[in-house]
Design an enzyme around this catalytic site. Structure first.
Site, PDB file in Angstrom:
ATOM      1  N   ALA A  70       0.302  -0.992  -0.181  1.00 42.46           N
ATOM      2  CA  ALA A  70      -0.742  -0.003   0.187  1.00 42.46           C
ATOM      3  C   ALA A  70       0.701   0.925  -0.524  1.00 42.46           C
ATOM      4  CB  ALA A  70      -0.761   0.188   1.264  1.00 42.46           C
ATOM      5  N   GLY A 115       0.505  -4.806   0.766  1.00 40.35           N
ATOM      6  CA  GLY A 115      -0.153  -5.062  -0.155  1.00 40.35           C
ATOM      7  C   GLY A 115      -0.751  -5.581  -0.839  1.00 40.35           C
ATOM      8  N   GLU A 118      -0.403  -9.722   0.077  1.00 39.05           N
ATOM      9  CA  GLU A 118      -2.017  -9.818  -0.703  1.00 39.05           C
ATOM     10  C   GLU A 118      -2.902  -9.696  -1.508  1.00 39.05           C
ATOM     11  OE1 GLU A 118      -2.539  -6.137   2.762  1.00 39.05           O
ATOM     12  OE2 GLU A 118      -2.915  -8.145   4.136  1.00 39.05           O
ATOM     13  N   GLU A 138       4.432  -5.391   7.341  1.00 37.85           N
ATOM     14  CA  GLU A 138       3.841  -4.647   8.133  1.00 37.85           C
ATOM     15  C   GLU A 138       4.091  -3.824   9.573  1.00 37.85           C
ATOM     16  OE1 GLU A 138       3.025  -6.260   5.762  1.00 37.85           O
ATOM     17  OE2 GLU A 138       1.065  -5.413   4.620  1.00 37.85           O
TER      18      GLU A 138
HETATM   19  N1  CO8 Z   1       4.725   2.668  -0.581  1.00 36.10           N
HETATM   20  C1  CO8 Z   1       5.002   4.280  -1.099  1.00 36.10           C
HETATM   21  N2  CO8 Z   1       6.314   4.485  -1.761  1.00 36.10           N
HETATM   22  C2  CO8 Z   1       6.793   3.073  -1.294  1.00 36.10           C
HETATM   23  C3  CO8 Z   1       6.544   2.336  -1.607  1.00 36.10           C
HETATM   24  C4  CO8 Z   1       4.918   2.168  -0.792  1.00 36.10           C
HETATM   25  N3  CO8 Z   1       4.839   0.929  -0.190  1.00 36.10           N
HETATM   26  N4  CO8 Z   1       7.476   0.650  -1.923  1.00 36.10           N
HETATM   27  C5  CO8 Z   1       8.123   1.856  -2.786  1.00 36.10           C
HETATM   28  N5  CO8 Z   1       8.066   2.958  -3.077  1.00 36.10           N
HETATM   29  C6  CO8 Z   1       8.944   4.560  -2.791  1.00 36.10           C
HETATM   30  C7  CO8 Z   1       9.784   4.878  -3.083  1.00 36.10           C
HETATM   31  O1  CO8 Z   1       9.943   5.586  -1.271  1.00 36.10           O
HETATM   32  C8  CO8 Z   1      10.569   5.314  -3.509  1.00 36.10           C
HETATM   33  O2  CO8 Z   1      10.394   6.760  -3.582  1.00 36.10           O
HETATM   34  P1  CO8 Z   1      11.103   7.679  -4.244  1.00 36.10           P
HETATM   35  O3  CO8 Z   1      11.978   7.358  -4.685  1.00 36.10           O
HETATM   36  O4  CO8 Z   1      10.318   8.754  -4.594  1.00 36.10           O
HETATM   37  O5  CO8 Z   1      12.325   8.115  -2.978  1.00 36.10           O
HETATM   38  C9  CO8 Z   1      10.045   3.876  -4.838  1.00 36.10           C
HETATM   39  O6  CO8 Z   1       9.194   3.472  -4.986  1.00 36.10           O
HETATM   40  C10 CO8 Z   1      11.755   3.450  -5.004  1.00 36.10           C
HETATM   41  O7  CO8 Z   1      11.748   2.665  -3.423  1.00 36.10           O
HETATM   42  P2  CO8 Z   1      12.870   2.587  -2.983  1.00 36.10           P
HETATM   43  O8  CO8 Z   1      14.576   3.914  -3.067  1.00 36.10           O
HETATM   44  O9  CO8 Z   1      12.847   2.409  -1.163  1.00 36.10           O
HETATM   45  O10 CO8 Z   1      13.767   1.467  -3.689  1.00 36.10           O
HETATM   46  P3  CO8 Z   1      14.461   0.507  -2.939  1.00 36.10           P
HETATM   47  O11 CO8 Z   1      14.804  -1.007  -3.983  1.00 36.10           O
HETATM   48  O12 CO8 Z   1      15.938   0.748  -2.277  1.00 36.10           O
HETATM   49  O13 CO8 Z   1      13.562  -0.652  -1.822  1.00 36.10           O
HETATM   50  C11 CO8 Z   1      11.159  -1.785  -1.113  1.00 36.10           C
HETATM   51  C12 CO8 Z   1      12.817  -1.853  -2.113  1.00 36.10           C
HETATM   52  C13 CO8 Z   1      13.255  -2.553  -0.280  1.00 36.10           C
HETATM   53  C14 CO8 Z   1      10.728  -2.772  -1.607  1.00 36.10           C
HETATM   54  C15 CO8 Z   1      11.308  -0.752  -0.435  1.00 36.10           C
HETATM   55  O14 CO8 Z   1      10.728   0.614  -1.532  1.00 36.10           O
HETATM   56  C16 CO8 Z   1      10.716  -0.366   0.315  1.00 36.10           C
HETATM   57  O15 CO8 Z   1      10.529  -1.031   1.965  1.00 36.10           O
HETATM   58  N6  CO8 Z   1       9.488  -0.501   0.639  1.00 36.10           N
HETATM   59  C17 CO8 Z   1       7.849  -0.036   1.429  1.00 36.10           C
HETATM   60  C18 CO8 Z   1       7.935  -1.907   1.295  1.00 36.10           C
HETATM   61  C19 CO8 Z   1       6.591  -1.645   2.607  1.00 36.10           C
HETATM   62  O16 CO8 Z   1       6.633  -1.737   3.448  1.00 36.10           O
HETATM   63  N7  CO8 Z   1       5.712  -2.390   2.263  1.00 36.10           N
HETATM   64  C20 CO8 Z   1       4.273  -2.392   2.598  1.00 36.10           C
HETATM   65  C21 CO8 Z   1       3.537  -0.867   2.904  1.00 36.10           C
HETATM   66  S1  CO8 Z   1       2.405  -1.197   4.454  1.00 36.10           S
HETATM   67  C22 CO8 Z   1       0.982  -1.806   3.582  1.00 36.10           C
HETATM   68  O17 CO8 Z   1       1.222  -2.468   2.404  1.00 36.10           O
HETATM   69  C23 CO8 Z   1      -0.307  -2.373   3.941  1.00 36.10           C
HETATM   70  C24 CO8 Z   1      -1.879  -3.087   3.458  1.00 36.10           C
HETATM   71  C25 CO8 Z   1      -2.580  -3.212   4.450  1.00 36.10           C
HETATM   72  C26 CO8 Z   1      -3.324  -1.565   4.303  1.00 36.10           C
HETATM   73  C27 CO8 Z   1      -4.432  -1.833   4.716  1.00 36.10           C
HETATM   74  C28 CO8 Z   1      -5.485  -0.151   4.637  1.00 36.10           C
HETATM   75  C29 CO8 Z   1      -5.030   0.651   4.689  1.00 36.10           C
END
Ligand code: CO8
Length: 261
Positions: A70, A115, A118, A138
């Site tokens: 998400a 997400g 999921e 999460e």
């Molecule tokens: N949300 C928003 N932006 C994201 C997300 C995300 N989940 N994942 C990546 N991005 C963005 C980064 O912020 C970055 O943006 P910018 O260039 O503007 O800084 C861009 O995508 C590229 O990402 P990274 O630079 O971080 O890329 P890396 O190769 O260094 O890392 C990772 C890749 C490891 C995947 C890293 O991006 C990461 O950890 N992402 C988050 C993963 C995460 O925690 N996902 C779970 C999110 S919570 C969720 O999904 C809850 C679901 C249930 C919701 C229920 C109701 C609301």
């Protein structure tokens, strides 16, 4: 043949009636914001109502991610009601995918986190590329999975492995995901779409009514009422300091410091 136009998705249908929906926000690793969710809902409805579409392949744009979760930026400002509401909305869209009367195959081409994992789990079948990584991180954000992950992961990998994955927030590589039954097949990046078309091709040769009833019957084997509880707990977590710290830390690109409050 349907070729619907969306802002955050690509939607194409080939001559065999296989529609491909591609989530197309590669600069944000295809993270699910509200627009993606609404369009995904629309795209599934379009595929389901179009008699020419017989199966759907769902994938992410780019080499790096299926969906990295998400959109954390949107999550970070949710209050309790909004958190519960958004979780319930996402759950209902993912349930529509799970209950789609046409086979939906996820091609998981990289990160499938939160997400994203999921969403893949809501599809009927998963084909992973060899670089795919599955995880529910999460808890590292002070949250829990809110789009059905607490319900579907135990059904797919068993309660024990699901607890480990959800509580550690750790990731499974494609070969481990195959071993635990989270995916059906692992293929090299360049071959995963072909494998998905091959599998979809076998499915669409069969009677469409039988296919839709088979999906409904298999889904009936895993009916649970845990989804409402998941959404409620997700909403509760949106009121905590740990949630504010976890999501802020991600956006500020630093490690969170949780206080248990
Ligand atoms: N949300 C928003 N932006 C994201 C997300 C995300 N989940 N994942 C990546 N991005 C963005 C980064 O912020 C970055 O943006 P910018 O260039 O503007 O800084 C861009 O995508 C590229 O990402 P990274 O630079 O971080 O890329 P890396 O190769 O260094 O890392 C990772 C890749 C490891 C995947 C890293 O991006 C990461 O950890 N992402 C988050 C993963 C995460 O925690 N996902 C779970 C999110 S919570 C969720 O999904 C809850 C679901 C249930 C919701 C229920 C109701 C609301």
């Amino acid at each position: 043949m349907t070729s619907a136009t969306f802002e955050t998705l690509l939607f194409d249908t080939n001559d065999d009636g296989i529609a491909t929906i591609t989530i197309n926000r590669p600069d944000k690793l295809n993270a699910l914001n509200s627009k993606v969710l609404s369009e995904l809902s629309e795209a599934i409805k379009t595929a389901e109502s179009d008699r020419d579409v017989k199966a759907v392949i769902l994938t992410g744009s780019g080499e790096k991610a299926f969906v990295a979760g998400a959109d954390i930026k949107e999550l970070s400002s949710l209050n309790r009601e909004q958190g519960e509401e958004l979780a319930a909305r996402g759950q209902s869209i993912f349930s529509a995918i799970e209950n789609c009367g046409k086979p939906v195959i996820a091609v998981v081409n990289g990160y499938a986190l939160g997400g994203g994992a999921e969403l893949a789990m809501a599809c009927h079948v998963r084909i992973a590329t060899s670089n795919a990584l599955f995880g529910l991180p999460e808890v590292s954000l002070g949250l829990i999975p809110g789009y059905g992950g607490t319900q579907r992961l135990p059904q797919l990998v068993g309660k024990s492995k699901a607890m480990e994955m959800i509580l550690t927030g750790g990731q499974l590589k494609a070969d481990e995901a195959l071993r635990f039954g989270l995916v059906n097949l692992v293929a090299e990046s360049g071959e995963a779409m072909d494998e998905a078309h091959k599998m979809a091709g076998k499915m669409v040769k069969n009677g469409p009514v039988a296919i839709s009833k088979a999906i409904a019957a298999v889904n009936a084997s895993s009916k649970t009422d845990g989804f409402a509880r998941e959404a409620m707990l997700f909403g509760e977590l949106c009121t905590t300091e740990d949630f504010k710290e976890g999501t802020t830390a991600f956006l500020e690109k630093r490690k969170p410091s949780f206080k248990g409050e």
